[in-house]
Design a protein around this motif. Structure first.
Motif, short mmCIF file in Angstrom:
data_model
loop_
_atom_site.label_atom_id
_atom_site.label_comp_id
_atom_site.label_asym_id
_atom_site.label_seq_id
_atom_site.Cartn_x
_atom_site.Cartn_y
_atom_site.Cartn_z
N UNK A 108 -31.15 79.21 -108.32
CA UNK A 108 -31.66 78.13 -109.09
C UNK A 108 -31.73 76.89 -108.07
N UNK A 109 -30.50 76.78 -107.43
CA UNK A 109 -30.34 75.69 -106.49
C UNK A 109 -31.01 75.89 -105.26
N UNK A 110 -31.32 77.00 -104.75
CA UNK A 110 -31.95 77.21 -103.71
C UNK A 110 -33.56 76.77 -103.71
N UNK A 163 -35.04 74.89 -106.22
CA UNK A 163 -34.93 73.32 -106.56
C UNK A 163 -34.87 72.61 -105.45
N UNK A 164 -34.06 73.01 -104.49
CA UNK A 164 -33.81 72.18 -103.23
C UNK A 164 -35.10 72.35 -102.31
N UNK A 165 -35.76 73.34 -102.30
CA UNK A 165 -36.91 74.06 -101.58
C UNK A 165 -38.05 73.18 -102.45
N UNK A 166 -38.27 72.57 -103.41
CA UNK A 166 -39.40 72.24 -104.17
C UNK A 166 -40.12 73.00 -104.79
N UNK A 167 -39.52 74.32 -104.73
CA UNK A 167 -40.33 75.31 -105.63
C UNK A 167 -40.37 75.19 -106.92
N UNK A 168 -39.34 75.06 -107.62
CA UNK A 168 -39.10 74.73 -108.91
C UNK A 168 -38.85 73.41 -109.32
N UNK A 169 -39.12 72.60 -110.34
CA UNK A 169 -38.82 71.44 -110.88
C UNK A 169 -38.26 71.36 -112.23
N UNK A 170 -38.62 70.25 -113.06
CA UNK A 170 -38.18 70.00 -114.28
C UNK A 170 -38.89 70.82 -115.32
N UNK A 191 -25.75 71.74 -101.87
CA UNK A 191 -25.37 70.18 -101.94
C UNK A 191 -26.41 69.54 -103.25
N UNK A 192 -27.37 70.06 -103.73
CA UNK A 192 -28.24 69.56 -104.49
C UNK A 192 -28.06 69.59 -105.67
#
Length: 353
Positions: A161-163, A165-172, A142-143
């Motif tokens: 990538x979605x996983x 990003x949603x987990x806060x492991x990668x950002x911009x 859903x992110x």
């Protein structure tokens, strides 16, 4: 990341000049870097090190072989019966064990032509795909991804990538683009791995007990300088809080007890080496140890007490007791035997229950 093949215990311990492998974490080139805190934090865990010249080279790229070695430090469990059976790597390669572990844990696979391509530079997408297998976010479906080039993310890595990003492991990233075909840098990979270790609100799917135990109770963790893995104490023979550093090269064991990089950091078989004389932190009194003696090892993960169970002489090229382990937590120590140049003294202790 520079790595070296296994070298004989004789060369390690008997004052022969060896290549100076990477030191731990007093880096000269990360101050002010955007990923500084992650590099320092991950180094504090003993899971990455730098180069002999004191640099970390945060913006250098990684090969597939080097990336798998980083994951190898986590001692991930096997989830399949596969082996690193690729036609372009050999069991004698310095990275083979890490690749084999990564294959068994489901982190990596080869190419259709049965190659692994160990010297190929790893991309950001490939790094994300690997790291994503360590953490799972329930919000990945859903992110909303913020990247301007999100529509060009390939289907094979979109979920990863979605996983992350949603987990806060990668950002911009720079320019608000993920630019996934760009080579990943050393600091970017370390940042992702460090953030995985921080993400305890998500399901960790394979991190070793050595990493998880940083948050356990019942043992006393110790605050340590960046370049120290722990302190070794064997009271009866006069060893009191000897510092342990990662590496078995001459430069390291002139200043501390050396930790064999091939061995575990915490859970499993932790192996040390030192000279048998001439240095402040040597094993000159190891010849006086007895079965039943207590060995204490204090680390960032906690403090453990071991009981000496094995004392024996081994051949200088015999790595069996250093590279193998069973379900018990053990501590293995090796040093030279005076006037016996082809033999080494090996002492092994088992954790008290």
């Amino acid at each position: 990341m520079r790595m070296y093949k296994k070298i004989s215990i004789g060369l390690i311990l008997c004052a022969v000049l060896l290549p100076n492998i990477a030191s731990a974490a007093a880096y000269s080139d990360i101050t002010g870097h955007s990923d500084e805190k992650y590099v320092v934090g991950y180094s504090d865990l003993g899971l990455v090190s730098g180069y002999p010249d004191g640099t970390f080279r945060p913006d250098a790229t990684l090969t597939r072989a080097e990336a798998t070695v980083l994951f190898g430090k986590l001692n991930l469990p096997a989830i399949n019966g596969k082996q690193a059976d690729f036609r372009d790597i050999a069991k004698t390669d310095w990275f083979y064990d890490s690749v084999d572990t990564a294959v068994k844990s489901g982190l990596v696979s080869g190419y259709e032509d049965h190659t692994f391509r160990p010297q190929k530079t790893i991309t950001r997408f490939e790094a994300i795909s690997m790291v994503s297998k360590l953490v799972k976010s329930e919000k990945q479906n859903t992110v909303q991804l913020p990247y301007g080039d999100r529509d060009s993310i390939p289907s094979w890595v979109n979920g990863a990538v979605r996983n992350l990003y949603a987990a806060g492991v990668i950002d911009t990233y720079s320019g608000n683009r993920i630019a996934g075909n760009t080579p990943v840098t050393r600091s970017e990979m370390v940042k992702m791995l460090y953030k995985v270790l921080e993400s305890y609100q998500f399901q960790l799917t394979g991190l070793s007990q050595a990493v998880k135990s940083t948050g356990t109770t019942g043992t006393t963790a110790v605050q340590l300088p960046h370049d120290i893995l722990g302190y070794l104490t064997i009271e009866r023979i006069g060893i009191k809080k000897y510092p342990v550093k990662d590496g078995a090269d001459l430069a390291t064991i002139k200043t501390a007890i050396g930790h064999f990089a091939e061995s575990a950091l915490w859970d499993g078989n932790v192996a040390f080496c030192a000279h048998n004389r001439d240095y402040k932190y040597d094993f000159r009194n190891l010849k006086n140890i007895k079965k039943g003696d207590k060995v204490i090892y204090e680390t960032r993960f906690g403090t453990r007490t071991y009981t000496v169970s094995v004392i024996k002489a081994i051949n200088e090229t015999d790595w069996t007791d250093i590279t193998t382990s069973d379900e018990r937590n053990k501590l293995t120590m090796v040093t030279c035997i005076e006037n016996e140049p082809t033999k080494r003294l090996l002492v092994q202790a088992v954790q008290q229950q």
